[in-house]
Design a protein around this motif. Structure first.
Motif, mmCIF file in Angstrom:
data_model
loop_
_atom_site.group_PDB
_atom_site.id
_atom_site.type_symbol
_atom_site.label_atom_id
_atom_site.label_comp_id
_atom_site.label_asym_id
_atom_site.label_seq_id
_atom_site.Cartn_x
_atom_site.Cartn_y
_atom_site.Cartn_z
ATOM 1 N N ALA A 21 1.012 -1.379 -0.095
ATOM 2 C CA ALA A 21 -0.067 0.021 -0.097
ATOM 3 C C ALA A 21 0.881 1.078 0.131
ATOM 4 N N GLU A 22 1.949 1.303 0.856
ATOM 5 C CA GLU A 22 2.783 2.293 0.772
ATOM 6 C C GLU A 22 3.182 2.741 -0.113
ATOM 7 N N ASP A 23 4.094 1.707 -0.947
ATOM 8 C CA ASP A 23 4.698 2.112 -2.234
ATOM 9 C C ASP A 23 3.658 2.512 -3.583
ATOM 10 N N ILE A 24 2.640 1.926 -3.529
ATOM 11 C CA ILE A 24 1.631 2.228 -4.523
ATOM 12 C C ILE A 24 1.039 3.599 -4.152
ATOM 13 N N GLY A 25 0.738 3.982 -2.989
ATOM 14 C CA GLY A 25 0.088 5.269 -2.697
ATOM 15 C C GLY A 25 1.188 6.346 -2.799
ATOM 16 N N ALA A 26 2.244 6.279 -2.446
ATOM 17 C CA ALA A 26 3.460 7.147 -2.755
ATOM 18 C C ALA A 26 3.647 7.357 -4.205
ATOM 19 N N ASP A 27 3.446 6.359 -4.987
ATOM 20 C CA ASP A 27 3.742 6.507 -6.531
ATOM 21 C C ASP A 27 2.372 7.271 -7.148
ATOM 22 N N ALA A 28 1.545 6.928 -6.693
ATOM 23 C CA ALA A 28 0.262 7.584 -7.176
ATOM 24 C C ALA A 28 0.311 9.098 -6.792
ATOM 25 N N GLY A 51 10.399 10.133 -1.635
ATOM 26 C CA GLY A 51 11.207 9.490 -0.270
ATOM 27 C C GLY A 51 10.815 10.083 1.064
ATOM 28 N N SER A 52 10.074 11.097 1.071
ATOM 29 C CA SER A 52 9.718 11.676 2.522
ATOM 30 C C SER A 52 9.012 10.661 3.202
ATOM 31 N N ALA A 53 8.877 10.696 4.629
ATOM 32 C CA ALA A 53 8.068 9.830 5.421
ATOM 33 C C ALA A 53 6.601 10.158 5.236
ATOM 34 N N HIS A 54 6.265 11.264 5.013
ATOM 35 C CA HIS A 54 4.961 11.700 5.012
ATOM 36 C C HIS A 54 4.203 11.401 3.651
ATOM 37 N N LEU A 55 5.092 11.249 2.733
ATOM 38 C CA LEU A 55 4.658 10.854 1.277
ATOM 39 C C LEU A 55 3.949 9.392 1.459
ATOM 40 N N SER A 56 4.848 8.476 2.192
ATOM 41 C CA SER A 56 4.890 7.008 2.313
ATOM 42 C C SER A 56 3.583 6.987 3.045
#
Ligand code: HEM
Length: 141
Positions: A21-28, A51-56
């Motif tokens: 979920a983290e990778d997909i959400g950050a990419d989108a 790469g920011s913590a909040h983006l993930s």
């Protein structure tokens, strides 16, 4: 309207995507910020750079909310009620932005799902995300 088969497919797809979920959400989110820079204004209080913590963490929250909605699509208006209120009345997100994020999510899934992103999966995901975005935009009327 999604068919029974499409609803099943959507459930399976989001269940499979939950661990990433983290990778997909950050990419989108990164795609949305890059393609539609106006969307960044809503996040000016946060560091949402690559790469920011909040983006993930934010990306993860979004994908988990979508995966939760995918479990029972007939109940989307119930499941999403708190998010409708949050985005419409507290955050005051212009509802056109929901379509922009949905489109970016579709592209992200196309990248992540590889061969699983069949024309049938594409169509079902598109329908589901459109329905999801429409429900989020309902409170503005
Ligand atoms: C917060 C989901 C679309 C801007 C949130 C939260 C979730 C969420 C789960 C966290 C709520 C909480 O912490 O209780 C979604 C979903 C979307 C969507 C599923 C569409 C598929 C958008 C769009 C924008 C946006 C299009 C703006 C362009 C925000 C902002 C926050 C937020 C600014 C608060 C961030 C913070 O301060 O931590 N969203 N959202 N959302 N959302 Fe959305």
């Amino acid at each position: 309207m999604l068919s029974k088969k499409e609803k099943q497919l959507i459930r399976e797809i989001w269940e499979r995507l939950t661990p990433v979920a983290e990778d997909i959400g950050a990419d989108a989110l990164l795609r949305m910020f890059a393609s539609y820079p106006g969307t960044k204004t809503y996040f000016s209080h946060l560091d949402i750079g690559p790469g920011s913590a909040h983006l993930s963490s934010h990306g993860k929250k979004i994908v988990l909310a979508i995966a939760e909605g995918a479990k029972d699509i007939s109940q989307l208006t119930v499941t999403l009620a708190p998010l409708q209120t949050l985005h419409a009345y507290q955050l005051r997100i212009d509802p056109t932005n929901f379509k922009l994020l949905s489109h970016c999510l579709l592209v992200t899934l196309a990248c992540f799902m590889g061969e699983g992103f069949t024309p049938e999966a594409h169509a079902a995901i598109d329908k589901f995300l459109s329905a999801f975005a429409a429900v989020l935009a309902e409170k503005y009327r």
